[in-house]
Design a protein around this motif. Structure first.
Motif, PDB file in Angstrom:
ATOM      1  N   LEU A 193       0.829  -1.217   0.000  1.00 38.64           N
ATOM      2  CA  LEU A 193       0.000   0.000   0.000  1.00 38.64           C
ATOM      3  C   LEU A 193       0.860   1.262   0.000  1.00 38.64           C
ATOM      4  O   LEU A 193       0.481   2.278   0.567  1.00 38.64           O
ATOM      5  CB  LEU A 193      -0.939   0.022   1.214  1.00 38.64           C
ATOM      6  CG  LEU A 193      -2.291  -0.657   1.079  1.00 38.64           C
ATOM      7  CD1 LEU A 193      -3.097  -0.498   2.352  1.00 38.64           C
ATOM      8  CD2 LEU A 193      -3.090  -0.116  -0.099  1.00 38.64           C
ATOM      9  N   GLU A 194       2.041   1.190  -0.660  1.00 37.03           N
ATOM     10  CA  GLU A 194       2.863   2.399  -0.727  1.00 37.03           C
ATOM     11  C   GLU A 194       2.109   3.457  -1.518  1.00 37.03           C
ATOM     12  O   GLU A 194       1.400   3.132  -2.470  1.00 37.03           O
ATOM     13  CB  GLU A 194       4.205   2.130  -1.435  1.00 37.03           C
ATOM     14  CG  GLU A 194       5.012   0.997  -0.851  1.00 37.03           C
ATOM     15  CD  GLU A 194       4.983  -0.230  -1.745  1.00 37.03           C
ATOM     16  OE1 GLU A 194       3.871  -0.600  -2.184  1.00 37.03           O
ATOM     17  OE2 GLU A 194       6.054  -0.806  -1.989  1.00 37.03           O
ATOM     18  N   GLY A 195       2.250   4.705  -1.104  1.00 34.04           N
ATOM     19  CA  GLY A 195       1.606   5.799  -1.828  1.00 34.04           C
ATOM     20  C   GLY A 195       0.218   6.129  -1.310  1.00 34.04           C
ATOM     21  O   GLY A 195      -0.409   7.060  -1.782  1.00 34.04           O
ATOM     22  N   PHE A 196      -0.270   5.356  -0.341  1.00 33.57           N
ATOM     23  CA  PHE A 196      -1.603   5.617   0.205  1.00 33.57           C
ATOM     24  C   PHE A 196      -1.534   6.354   1.542  1.00 33.57           C
ATOM     25  O   PHE A 196      -2.553   6.532   2.201  1.00 33.57           O
ATOM     26  CB  PHE A 196      -2.373   4.305   0.395  1.00 33.57           C
ATOM     27  CG  PHE A 196      -2.856   3.709  -0.898  1.00 33.57           C
ATOM     28  CD1 PHE A 196      -1.982   3.035  -1.734  1.00 33.57           C
ATOM     29  CD2 PHE A 196      -4.192   3.825  -1.269  1.00 33.57           C
ATOM     30  CE1 PHE A 196      -2.424   2.489  -2.926  1.00 33.57           C
ATOM     31  CE2 PHE A 196      -4.636   3.279  -2.471  1.00 33.57           C
ATOM     32  CZ  PHE A 196      -3.754   2.615  -3.295  1.00 33.57           C
ATOM     33  N   GLU A 197      -0.319   6.791   1.931  1.00 36.21           N
ATOM     34  CA  GLU A 197      -0.094   7.361   3.265  1.00 36.21           C
ATOM     35  C   GLU A 197      -1.083   8.446   3.659  1.00 36.21           C
ATOM     36  O   GLU A 197      -1.562   8.479   4.781  1.00 36.21           O
ATOM     37  CB  GLU A 197       1.334   7.929   3.369  1.00 36.21           C
ATOM     38  CG  GLU A 197       2.427   6.894   3.522  1.00 36.21           C
ATOM     39  CD  GLU A 197       2.875   6.302   2.197  1.00 36.21           C
ATOM     40  OE1 GLU A 197       2.248   6.617   1.164  1.00 36.21           O
ATOM     41  OE2 GLU A 197       3.840   5.510   2.194  1.00 36.21           O
ATOM     42  N   SER A 198      -1.382   9.363   2.714  1.00 36.39           N
ATOM     43  CA  SER A 198      -2.182  10.517   3.117  1.00 36.39           C
ATOM     44  C   SER A 198      -3.674  10.357   2.817  1.00 36.39           C
ATOM     45  O   SER A 198      -4.447  11.281   2.996  1.00 36.39           O
ATOM     46  CB  SER A 198      -1.642  11.772   2.423  1.00 36.39           C
ATOM     47  OG  SER A 198      -1.566  11.517   1.038  1.00 36.39           O
ATOM     48  N   ALA A 252     -12.023   6.319   4.507  1.00 38.27           N
ATOM     49  CA  ALA A 252     -13.236   6.372   3.682  1.00 38.27           C
ATOM     50  C   ALA A 252     -12.913   6.425   2.192  1.00 38.27           C
ATOM     51  O   ALA A 252     -13.767   6.161   1.352  1.00 38.27           O
ATOM     52  CB  ALA A 252     -14.082   7.584   4.083  1.00 38.27           C
ATOM     53  N   GLN A 253     -11.662   6.789   1.861  1.00 36.07           N
ATOM     54  CA  GLN A 253     -11.288   6.877   0.438  1.00 36.07           C
ATOM     55  C   GLN A 253     -10.696   5.574  -0.078  1.00 36.07           C
ATOM     56  O   GLN A 253     -10.194   5.530  -1.196  1.00 36.07           O
ATOM     57  CB  GLN A 253     -10.250   8.003   0.260  1.00 36.07           C
ATOM     58  CG  GLN A 253     -10.768   9.376   0.676  1.00 36.07           C
ATOM     59  CD  GLN A 253      -9.652  10.399   0.736  1.00 36.07           C
ATOM     60  OE1 GLN A 253      -8.620  10.174   1.351  1.00 36.07           O
ATOM     61  NE2 GLN A 253      -9.861  11.531   0.088  1.00 36.07           N
ATOM     62  N   LEU A 254     -10.738   4.513   0.728  1.00 31.86           N
ATOM     63  CA  LEU A 254     -10.148   3.234   0.327  1.00 31.86           C
ATOM     64  C   LEU A 254     -11.229   2.200   0.046  1.00 31.86           C
ATOM     65  O   LEU A 254     -12.329   2.279   0.583  1.00 31.86           O
ATOM     66  CB  LEU A 254      -9.232   2.697   1.436  1.00 31.86           C
ATOM     67  CG  LEU A 254      -8.078   3.592   1.895  1.00 31.86           C
ATOM     68  CD1 LEU A 254      -7.335   2.924   3.034  1.00 31.86           C
ATOM     69  CD2 LEU A 254      -7.143   3.899   0.744  1.00 31.86           C
ATOM     70  N   SER A 255     -10.891   1.204  -0.787  1.00 28.35           N
ATOM     71  CA  SER A 255     -11.812   0.090  -1.023  1.00 28.35           C
ATOM     72  C   SER A 255     -11.748  -0.857   0.175  1.00 28.35           C
ATOM     73  O   SER A 255     -10.862  -0.745   1.025  1.00 28.35           O
ATOM     74  CB  SER A 255     -11.389  -0.655  -2.281  1.00 28.35           C
ATOM     75  OG  SER A 255     -10.192  -1.363  -2.033  1.00 28.35           O
ATOM     76  N   GLY A 256     -12.702  -1.798   0.229  1.00 28.49           N
ATOM     77  CA  GLY A 256     -12.741  -2.750   1.335  1.00 28.49           C
ATOM     78  C   GLY A 256     -11.440  -3.524   1.488  1.00 28.49           C
ATOM     79  O   GLY A 256     -10.930  -3.691   2.592  1.00 28.49           O
ATOM     80  N   PHE A 295     -12.741 -11.315   6.524  1.00 32.73           N
ATOM     81  CA  PHE A 295     -13.179 -11.284   5.119  1.00 32.73           C
ATOM     82  C   PHE A 295     -14.666 -10.992   4.971  1.00 32.73           C
ATOM     83  O   PHE A 295     -15.175 -10.910   3.865  1.00 32.73           O
ATOM     84  CB  PHE A 295     -12.846 -12.608   4.428  1.00 32.73           C
ATOM     85  CG  PHE A 295     -11.385 -12.912   4.444  1.00 32.73           C
ATOM     86  CD1 PHE A 295     -10.501 -12.153   3.697  1.00 32.73           C
ATOM     87  CD2 PHE A 295     -10.885 -13.928   5.221  1.00 32.73           C
ATOM     88  CE1 PHE A 295      -9.151 -12.412   3.721  1.00 32.73           C
ATOM     89  CE2 PHE A 295      -9.529 -14.195   5.260  1.00 32.73           C
ATOM     90  CZ  PHE A 295      -8.658 -13.436   4.499  1.00 32.73           C
ATOM     91  N   ASN A 296     -15.365 -10.848   6.109  1.00 33.97           N
ATOM     92  CA  ASN A 296     -16.814 -10.668   6.056  1.00 33.97           C
ATOM     93  C   ASN A 296     -17.258  -9.474   5.237  1.00 33.97           C
ATOM     94  O   ASN A 296     -18.287  -9.512   4.583  1.00 33.97           O
ATOM     95  CB  ASN A 296     -17.367 -10.526   7.476  1.00 33.97           C
ATOM     96  CG  ASN A 296     -17.876 -11.836   7.989  1.00 33.97           C
ATOM     97  OD1 ASN A 296     -17.475 -12.887   7.492  1.00 33.97           O
ATOM     98  ND2 ASN A 296     -18.744 -11.793   8.977  1.00 33.97           N
ATOM     99  N   ALA A 297     -16.451  -8.400   5.300  1.00 31.77           N
ATOM    100  CA  ALA A 297     -16.872  -7.167   4.642  1.00 31.77           C
ATOM    101  C   ALA A 297     -16.516  -7.150   3.153  1.00 31.77           C
ATOM    102  O   ALA A 297     -16.791  -6.189   2.463  1.00 31.77           O
ATOM    103  CB  ALA A 297     -16.248  -5.962   5.349  1.00 31.77           C
ATOM    104  N   LEU A 298     -15.898  -8.225   2.667  1.00 30.95           N
ATOM    105  CA  LEU A 298     -15.470  -8.241   1.267  1.00 30.95           C
ATOM    106  C   LEU A 298     -16.429  -9.057   0.410  1.00 30.95           C
ATOM    107  O   LEU A 298     -17.059  -9.993   0.888  1.00 30.95           O
ATOM    108  CB  LEU A 298     -14.071  -8.847   1.157  1.00 30.95           C
ATOM    109  CG  LEU A 298     -12.976  -8.177   1.979  1.00 30.95           C
ATOM    110  CD1 LEU A 298     -11.655  -8.879   1.769  1.00 30.95           C
ATOM    111  CD2 LEU A 298     -12.865  -6.703   1.624  1.00 30.95           C
ATOM    112  N   ASP A 299     -16.508  -8.717  -0.899  1.00 34.50           N
ATOM    113  CA  ASP A 299     -17.383  -9.508  -1.760  1.00 34.50           C
ATOM    114  C   ASP A 299     -16.701 -10.828  -2.113  1.00 34.50           C
ATOM    115  O   ASP A 299     -15.489 -10.984  -1.988  1.00 34.50           O
ATOM    116  CB  ASP A 299     -17.791  -8.730  -3.012  1.00 34.50           C
ATOM    117  CG  ASP A 299     -16.606  -8.342  -3.859  1.00 34.50           C
ATOM    118  OD1 ASP A 299     -16.037  -9.229  -4.520  1.00 34.50           O
ATOM    119  OD2 ASP A 299     -16.235  -7.159  -3.833  1.00 34.50           O
TER     120      ASP A 299
END
Lengths: 271, 359
Positions: free
Chosen positions: B138-143, B147-151, B176-180
């Motif tokens: 998940l490099e580059g997702f620091e900031s 709420a802006q991320l997928s499950g 894994f419950n929250a994932l499709d």
């Protein structure tokens, strides 16, 4: 297509009805304020509608009358004191009601509500007598405490409802991630409760400034708050001065609402 | 069973278990929700607590994390009794079902949270956050904010957030419950590989038996607050200790039979040895059964319908007594198409693979 058309016709009628009712309610809510504003600019020295001219004379008089300015400052102090007291008492109470692991959390949250259910006049008289019993005479402080008792429920309820919708796992996660209970409150719970605390503050501040029923029995003899001063003014004078004072309040209220909507957003106040 | 005991002895002799759960009981009021739960988890092992809702699996997980106290028994990590250790000092990391990411903090601040609480220097925090985010790709997702991320990304942040504090035991509550469904199976394989690569001892809670079979080195099947069987996925699948376990994990066929003189006669004429006597329940997996033309065997029925499951065909065969027996066959092994309503007989491929239970 036929079904769609029929339903869209009823939709239009329904929407029209809702729209009509909404407009009517809006007029009902806003009209008195607008009429007061209009009267406050009237040139005649008595309250009447419609106005016959335009003058800013009454606004000038508001700020020349020292007792009016003083009462405004008194009310401002009461509003701030009530808000601070409500935050200090209300947030911990809400935490105890929702997260508390002791018997009587329900009783506590009902108990907090009781003073708000009692008529303000009754509460005012009760605080006056209770104060006399322990030797505390009416003052700006007794008034602030009395209004705090009266309005505390609003702060507690606002924070409580937000707290109930927070995922309890957030606080557990904080604990699991090495946070002490205090650190968890400071870094997770409080920041997430902030919108509710601010919303509650808006309500308690307005009540502190605007409350008459409790204040009339508990205010200090020399420290009259604005609502009490206004009541006297209405009783003894009939100039649009009162309308001008209301005009000042209305403008202040609008400024406050804009400030809130620009900082935390009005949506957060509603929830 | 003998082999299972030998396997356990082997793991135990290699190294002391990282996590020891010893005779743990837990009550909610008068209801007992955990009953004598005992389980050792070895270094780097992934053990799944599997069972239906209300079986106590999450309760046991919460006792290990320290959110709840056990009413009896001990929980030890590296030989140290966890009972007096408060939640925030236990060497465990919890990945919550809801992920419980702090919505008001960025990904970097979520991941760095535990280090900040511990008073780690800012420069070290930054380096370790970067490393943890690289571990979960998940490099580059620091900031970003949660709420802006997928499950799937949220799940990886939740994992990075606990990995950063290098926990001795990783606890995952139905992550894994929250994932499709489609993402779920990919993430299961990825997460297992990640945990294995990092070598973290893990307890994983789920009600999904397929997930348990994918994820675990060992599965502890729970029932009514007790651990009914703790063994490797193979063992659980092929040698379930009870009809409950057999029914919960995988597809199974059950029928009643009589055990006499250490033998149970199977409906196709073969027989199987048992230590039980009297009325027993016999279980066979669908893949241990095969279809044959009716005249070839005494165990006869009519094909109700055929279910196509990827490379498998599952035949539902209605027996004269109204019961349905499921028979599975690999698609390419099928000699010729079987028509619905065809009269068939069923044979047992390997009688040693049949289980016999007392209940």
């Amino acid at each position: 297509m036929k079904a769609l058309k029929r339903s869209s016709l009823t939709d239009i009628i329904g929407l029209g009805l809702i729209f009509g009712v909404a407009i009517f309610s809006l007029i009902l809510l806003v009209a008195p304020s607008i009429i007061v504003l209009i009267i406050s600019f009237d040139t005649r020295a008595y309250v009447s509608f419609p106005p016959e001219g335009f003058t800013l004379r009454w606004y000038g008089e508001v700020f020349q009358k020292s007792e009016l300015v003083e009462s405004m400052l008194n009310s401002l102090q009461v509003g701030l004191t009530v808000t601070v007291l409500c935050i200090l008492l209300g947030v911990p109470t809400a935490l105890a009601c929702v997260r508390g692991r002791f018997r009587g959390t329900t009783a506590l949250s009902v108990f907090v509500l009781v003073p708000h259910m009692v008529p303000g006049i009754v509460l005012g008289v009760a605080v006056l007598f209770a104060g006399a019993l322990v030797g505390v005479s009416p003052s700006i402080w007794l008034q602030s405490v009395a209004i705090t008792v009266f309005i505390l429920a609003v702060m507690v309820r606002t924070v409580q409802s937000r707290l109930m919708r927070l995922d309890p796992a957030l606080e557990e996660a904080a604990a699991n991630l090495r946070a002490t209970p205090f650190q968890s409150l400071r870094t997770v719970t409080f920041p997430l409760l902030m919108p509710a605390i601010l919303a509650g503050s808006v309500f308690t501040f307005v009540e502190g400034i605007d409350n008459l029923s409790v204040a009339i029995f508990t205010h200090g003899f020399r420290d009259r708050p604005l609502p009490v001063e206004l009541l006297a003014l209405v009783q003894y004078t009939s100039t649009p001065l009162v309308a001008a004072v209301s005009g000042v309040q209305i403008v202040l209220a609008i400024v406050a609402l804009i400030a809130v909507s620009l900082t935390i957003g009005l949506d957060n106040v509603n929830d | 069973m003998m082999q299972n005991a030998a396997d356990n002895a082997a793991t135990l002799s290699q190294a002391a278990p990282v996590l020891r759960i010893g005779a743990v009981d837990k009550y909610f009021g008068a209801t007992q929700v955990l009953q004598n739960c005992t389980l050792d988890v070895g270094d780097g092992e992934i053990v799944t607590l599997l069972g239906p809702s209300g079986c106590g699996k999450t309760t046991l997980l919460r006792c290990i994390a320290g959110f709840w106290d056990a009413d009896a028994g001990r929980i030890e990590i590296d030989g140290q009794d966890m009972t007096p250790v408060p939640v925030n000092r236990r060497p465990v990391g919890v990945v919550f079902q809801s992920y419980a990411l702090f919505p008001h903090l960025t990904v970097a601040r979520n991941v760095g949270y535990a280090l900040r609480m511990r008073g780690t220097p800012a420069s070290e925090i930054e380096a370790r956050v970067t490393e943890a985010l690289r571990t979960v790709s998940l490099e580059g997702f620091e900031s970003r904010y949660p709420a802006q991320l997928s499950g799937g990304q949220q799940q990886r942040v939740a994992i990075a957030r606990v990995l950063v504090m290098q926990p001795r035991v990783l606890l995952l509550d139905e992550p894994f419950n929250a994932l499709d469904a489609k993402l779920r199976s990919t993430m299961q394989v990825e997460l297992r590989q990640l945990i294995k690569q990092l070598g973290i001892t893990s307890i994983f809670v789920t009600h999904d038996q397929e997930e348990a079979l994918t994820m675990s080195d060992r599965i502890a099947v729970m029932r009514g607050g007790r651990i009914e069987q703790a063994a490797t996925p193979d063992e659980i699948f092929d040698r379930p200790v009870s009809s409950y376990v057999a029914d919960f994990v995988g597809t199974s066929n059950f029928w009643d039979a009589q055990a006499e003189a250490g033998q149970v006669t199977l409906p196709d004429g073969q027989s199987v040895e048992t230590g039980l006597s009297g009325k027993v329940r016999v279980m066979s997996r669908p893949h241990n059964l095969r279809l044959a033309p009716e005249e070839q065997g005494p165990w006869r029925g009519v094909v109700l319908f055929q279910r196509h499951i990827g490379p498998l065909i599952e035949y539902h065969v209605e027996m004269p007594d109204g019961a349905t027996i499921k028979v599975a066959a690999i698609r390419q092994d099928r000699v010729r198409p079987v028509r619905d309503r065809a009269a068939v007989s069923i044979g047992i491929i390997d009688s040693a693979q049949v289980s016999v239970f007392a209940d």
